[in-house]
Design a protein around this motif. Structure first.
Motif, PDB file in Angstrom:
ATOM      1  N   SER A   3     -15.495  27.510  27.106  1.00 42.96           N
ATOM      2  CA  SER A   3     -14.278  27.840  27.840  1.00 42.96           C
ATOM      3  C   SER A   3     -14.079  26.888  29.015  1.00 42.96           C
ATOM      4  N   ALA A   4     -15.163  26.560  29.711  1.00 43.37           N
ATOM      5  CA  ALA A   4     -15.071  25.634  30.836  1.00 43.37           C
ATOM      6  C   ALA A   4     -14.654  24.248  30.369  1.00 43.37           C
ATOM      7  N   LEU A   5     -15.167  23.829  29.226  1.00 43.11           N
ATOM      8  CA  LEU A   5     -14.768  22.524  28.686  1.00 43.11           C
ATOM      9  C   LEU A   5     -13.258  22.459  28.483  1.00 43.11           C
ATOM     10  N   GLN A   6     -12.662  23.571  28.085  1.00 42.69           N
ATOM     11  CA  GLN A   6     -11.218  23.618  27.866  1.00 42.69           C
ATOM     12  C   GLN A   6     -10.451  23.346  29.161  1.00 42.69           C
ATOM     13  N   VAL A   7     -11.007  23.722  30.285  1.00 45.43           N
ATOM     14  CA  VAL A   7     -10.363  23.464  31.576  1.00 45.43           C
ATOM     15  C   VAL A   7     -10.226  21.966  31.810  1.00 45.43           C
ATOM     16  N   PHE A   8     -11.208  21.207  31.354  1.00 45.21           N
ATOM     17  CA  PHE A   8     -11.185  19.758  31.540  1.00 45.21           C
ATOM     18  C   PHE A   8     -10.257  19.053  30.557  1.00 45.21           C
ATOM     19  N   GLY A   9      -9.782  19.751  29.544  1.00 43.69           N
ATOM     20  CA  GLY A   9      -8.950  19.099  28.534  1.00 43.69           C
ATOM     21  C   GLY A   9      -9.730  18.012  27.821  1.00 43.69           C
ATOM     22  N   GLY A  10      -9.067  16.909  27.529  1.00 43.67           N
ATOM     23  CA  GLY A  10      -9.719  15.809  26.810  1.00 43.67           C
ATOM     24  C   GLY A  10     -10.888  15.218  27.561  1.00 43.67           C
ATOM     25  N   TYR A  11     -10.837  15.267  28.896  1.00 44.78           N
ATOM     26  CA  TYR A  11     -11.951  14.724  29.669  1.00 44.78           C
ATOM     27  C   TYR A  11     -13.235  15.516  29.422  1.00 44.78           C
ATOM     28  N   GLY A  12     -13.099  16.779  29.068  1.00 43.93           N
ATOM     29  CA  GLY A  12     -14.283  17.577  28.811  1.00 43.93           C
ATOM     30  C   GLY A  12     -15.063  17.148  27.590  1.00 43.93           C
ATOM     31  N   TYR A  13     -14.404  16.393  26.711  1.00 44.12           N
ATOM     32  CA  TYR A  13     -15.036  15.991  25.453  1.00 44.12           C
ATOM     33  C   TYR A  13     -15.787  14.671  25.569  1.00 44.12           C
ATOM     34  N   VAL A  14     -15.680  14.031  26.715  1.00 43.64           N
ATOM     35  CA  VAL A  14     -16.369  12.764  26.919  1.00 43.64           C
ATOM     36  C   VAL A  14     -17.504  12.967  27.909  1.00 43.64           C
ATOM     37  N   ALA A  15     -18.493  12.072  27.837  1.00 38.39           N
ATOM     38  CA  ALA A  15     -19.725  12.262  28.598  1.00 38.39           C
ATOM     39  C   ALA A  15     -19.538  12.088  30.095  1.00 38.39           C
ATOM     40  N   GLU A  16     -18.439  11.481  30.528  1.00 37.45           N
ATOM     41  CA  GLU A  16     -18.238  11.198  31.945  1.00 37.45           C
ATOM     42  C   GLU A  16     -18.313  12.453  32.803  1.00 37.45           C
ATOM     43  N   PHE A  17     -17.809  13.583  32.296  1.00 32.61           N
ATOM     44  CA  PHE A  17     -17.764  14.806  33.090  1.00 32.61           C
ATOM     45  C   PHE A  17     -18.922  15.759  32.791  1.00 32.61           C
ATOM     46  N   ALA A  18     -19.704  15.502  31.779  1.00 32.48           N
ATOM     47  CA  ALA A  18     -20.985  16.183  31.505  1.00 32.48           C
ATOM     48  C   ALA A  18     -20.874  17.648  31.120  1.00 32.48           C
ATOM     49  N   ILE A  19     -19.648  18.208  31.078  1.00 35.85           N
ATOM     50  CA  ILE A  19     -19.552  19.578  30.572  1.00 35.85           C
ATOM     51  C   ILE A  19     -19.938  19.616  29.109  1.00 35.85           C
ATOM     52  N   GLU A  20     -19.740  18.504  28.406  1.00 30.32           N
ATOM     53  CA  GLU A  20     -20.148  18.463  26.994  1.00 30.32           C
ATOM     54  C   GLU A  20     -21.668  18.550  26.879  1.00 30.32           C
ATOM     55  N   GLN A  21     -22.407  18.024  27.849  1.00 29.62           N
ATOM     56  CA  GLN A  21     -23.867  18.179  27.817  1.00 29.62           C
ATOM     57  C   GLN A  21     -24.257  19.624  28.053  1.00 29.62           C
ATOM     58  N   THR A  22     -23.593  20.277  28.986  1.00 30.86           N
ATOM     59  CA  THR A  22     -23.887  21.692  29.225  1.00 30.86           C
ATOM     60  C   THR A  22     -23.662  22.510  27.959  1.00 30.86           C
ATOM     61  N   LEU A  23     -22.576  22.217  27.246  1.00 32.05           N
ATOM     62  CA  LEU A  23     -22.291  22.929  26.009  1.00 32.05           C
ATOM     63  C   LEU A  23     -23.393  22.681  24.984  1.00 32.05           C
ATOM     64  N   ARG A  24     -23.802  21.419  24.830  1.00 30.54           N
ATOM     65  CA  ARG A  24     -24.854  21.099  23.850  1.00 30.54           C
ATOM     66  C   ARG A  24     -26.182  21.720  24.241  1.00 30.54           C
ATOM     67  N   ASP A  25     -26.533  21.593  25.518  1.00 31.51           N
ATOM     68  CA  ASP A  25     -27.820  22.131  25.978  1.00 31.51           C
ATOM     69  C   ASP A  25     -27.898  23.648  25.819  1.00 31.51           C
ATOM     70  N   SER A  26     -26.770  24.324  26.016  1.00 25.40           N
ATOM     71  CA  SER A  26     -26.793  25.787  26.017  1.00 25.40           C
ATOM     72  C   SER A  26     -26.999  26.377  24.626  1.00 25.40           C
ATOM     73  N   ARG A  27     -26.710  25.618  23.576  1.00 27.74           N
ATOM     74  CA  ARG A  27     -26.704  26.202  22.228  1.00 27.74           C
ATOM     75  C   ARG A  27     -28.082  26.635  21.749  1.00 27.74           C
ATOM     76  N   ILE A  28     -29.117  25.917  22.125  1.00 33.33           N
ATOM     77  CA  ILE A  28     -30.451  26.210  21.608  1.00 33.33           C
ATOM     78  C   ILE A  28     -30.953  27.567  22.078  1.00 33.33           C
ATOM     79  N   ALA A  29     -30.490  28.021  23.247  1.00 31.90           N
ATOM     80  CA  ALA A  29     -31.033  29.258  23.816  1.00 31.90           C
ATOM     81  C   ALA A  29     -30.729  30.477  22.961  1.00 31.90           C
ATOM     82  N   MET A  30     -29.738  30.378  22.074  1.00 37.70           N
ATOM     83  CA  MET A  30     -29.422  31.490  21.175  1.00 37.70           C
ATOM     84  C   MET A  30     -30.391  31.558  19.989  1.00 37.70           C
TER      85      MET A  30
END
Length: 572
Positions: A399-426
């Motif tokens: 949901s937070a990545l959506q706030v960033f729009g297209g910028y959220g999908y690129v590594a510059e803003f690092a929300i994409e790393q948070t999304l990737r890192d969070s998945r394993i915990a499930m």
């Protein structure tokens, strides 16, 4: 472009007002020297370490990853130096007994520390995350000489630990494992076998690594009842190399700074922990701690996602908002946090993050109390925290990545790393599906709902205490939970598979209900704050949002539980 600051003000609110922890510490012999100013000082120092030491190497650690050469693992640049700073700060000793060199501080403080570590750098925190569970396991199940030798090493940070369960053919079903252990004349054991997905199985942060390994004795019964637990150090006393080696590391979707290893035990020397063939009982002391910590990973990801999404939304200007506060100057475009769609996302992020913090810290605070009822409640809360928090950590990061729009999908803003890192915990430390089964079949149906009724009693007490608008809806929520529990108990007698079909929805229902409880209490106790304190208004606004918008999901989950009376089709 990425930032993290520990939410110290909210942590203080939970410690001081939500939990009234200082009063509990004053009544506990173990924490007589602890008061709120000292606790806040510890939190401030932990926040400084997380923000200034760990956060700056989070993205670089993700890009660089670990390097495996000749059986050795090199962690990303800065990781070893950060670990030395962690040890010098005394953080490994925080919640360990003073008898072995620990600081003897509460699990509550350690929970706050863990949240900060995972929020700022999940990959790095994987190396330290299992240490407290290993400490508890050795403290309760190791022979005295092992405690005397190895507990001080864990508490000082001289050695780190691993948990070695998984094998290629034995994931969640540990009863299928094949690793073997044979008794030697000197009372030690020789272990042979292989393990995979071992976090921190090899690294360059400490010279020694203490592996806690599940294996079978030659005459062990089949299945999970024939598993024993062993301590297998990488280096034996005298710094002699043991027969354990790293055979490779995984290339993963996220937490790339964490070395996820394949280990081979080739005649490795180890010692039995606990009783023979009862290794799971000993290991579960470690896993209970680990599962609470994994839940805090979900909280940490949600907090990092919330902070950065909120910051970005206040700066990013796009279009004119339908309404704006009168005090805001007119401009050609408004910050996107004025737009209703973004306000909804940001309020959801804040409501879940702060609500989960209250519930997670409550569970840790219950563990600090030498009271059987408190420990029963903590046991009940643990699978909810592990599964619900990690699911929300991933969902809220998206949901937070959506706030960033297209910028959220690129590594510059690092929300994409948070999304990737969070998945394993499930997935790890028992998949979320296993947590749901544990909650419903073992923790609720297993004791005929007695502990669940104790939880409802706590929630009803809060509903009665609330003098605002949330007491009545919380009481009605408790009625719904009790009714659902009765339906599940009744249906389980007729359909053996039914509890398994509804376990996931039941756990999510419990997670939502606990957030309702958290926000009802937050709204009540925040009135103790001065009216001039911005936190007071924020808490009341967020509680109002949660009860108006998010609690509506409760009826959906109840409908899903009712609908599951119809059997699932078998797939061809």
């Amino acid at each position: 472009m990425w930032q993290y600051q520990a939410p110290l003000r909210d942590m203080q609110f939970i410690f001081e007002h939500w939990l009234e922890a200082p009063s509990a510490w004053a009544c506990a012999d173990a924490f007589q020297g602890l008061d709120l100013p000292l606790a806040l000082q510890v939190l401030e120092e932990a926040g400084r370490f997380s923000a200034q030491v760990l956060a700056p190497i989070n993205a670089s650690g993700d890009r660089q990853g670990c390097r495996f050469e000749g059986g050795h693992v090199t962690t990303p640049a800065g990781f070893a130096q950060a670990y030395r700073a962690y040890v010098e700060g005394g953080w490994p000793a925080l919640a360990c007994a003073e008898t072995f060199g620990g600081q003897g501080l509460p699990q509550l403080l350690d929970a706050a520390l863990q949240e900060m570590l995972y929020a700022s750098n999940h990959g790095w925190a994987m190396y330290t995350g299992i240490a407290h569970g290993a400490y508890l396991c050795l403290k309760h199940h190791a022979p005295q000489w092992i405690q005397d030798l190895y507990l001080p090493q864990i508490i000082s940070g001289e050695a780190l630990a691993t948990m070695c369960l998984t094998e290629p053919q034995a994931g969640s079903d540990v009863g299928l494992l094949r690793s073997r252990a044979e008794l030697q004349a000197d009372g030690s054991y020789r272990l042979n076998g292989s393990k995979l997905f071992i976090s921190g199985g090899e690294h360059d942060l400490t010279e020694n690594i203490l592996h806690l390994v599940l294996a079978r004795l030659p005459d062990a019964p089949a299945g999970s009842r024939g598993i024993s637990l062993f301590l297998v150090p990488k280096l034996l006393p005298g710094s002699l190399a043991n027969g354990v080696r790293c055979d490779g590391i995984e290339h993963k979707m996220g937490i790339k700074g964490s070395a996820t290893c394949s280990l081979v035990f080739d005649g490795a020397k180890g010692w039995l922990l606990g009783e023979a063939d009862r290794g799971l009982a000993a290991m579960f002391v470690m896993m209970k701690s680990a599962r609470l910590h994994v839940g805090l990973q979900g909280l940490g990801h949600a907090e990092a996602a919330w902070q950065n999404a909120y910051s970005y939304a206040r700066e990013r200007r796009q279009m004119r908002a339908p309404l704006r506060p009168a005090a805001v100057a007119a401009d050609a475009a408004d910050p996107i946090h004025f737009h209703p769609a973004m306000r909804r996302v940001l309020l959801e992020l804040r409501a879940y993050t702060e609500g989960m913090r209250a519930v997670g810290y409550w569970a840790a605070h219950l563990l600090d109390q030498a009271d059987p009822r408190a420990l029963r409640l903590a046991e009940l809360l643990t699978p909810v925290i592990k599964a619900f928090f990690t699911e929300q950590g991933f969902r809220l990061s998206s949901s937070a990545l959506q706030v960033f729009g297209g910028y959220g999908y690129v590594a510059e803003f690092a929300i994409e790393q948070t999304l990737r890192d969070s998945r394993i915990a499930m997935i790890y430390e028992g998949t979320n599906e296993i947590q749901a089964n544990d909650l419903l079949l073992r923790k609720v149906l297993g004791d005929e709902g007695r502990t669940f009724d104790e939880l409802l009693a706590v929630m009803r007490e809060e509903a009665r205490a609330d003098g605002g608008p949330f007491g009545e809806p919380l009481a009605k929520l408790c009625d719904k939970l009790q009714a659902v529990c009765g339906v599940v108990q009744e249906q389980a007698y007729e359909d053996r598979e039914y509890p398994y079909r509804v376990a996931g929805d039941f756990l999510r229902l419990c997670g939502l209900a606990l957030l309702g409880f958290a926000w009802a209490r937050s709204a009540r106790v925040c009135r103790q704050l001065p009216e001039s304190d911005p936190l007071r208004a924020q808490k009341l606004q967020t509680a109002q949002y949660f009860f108006a918008y998010e609690l509506a999901q409760v009826d959906y989950r109840i409908s899903a539980i009712e609908a599951a009376k119809a059997s699932l089709a078998f797939l061809d």
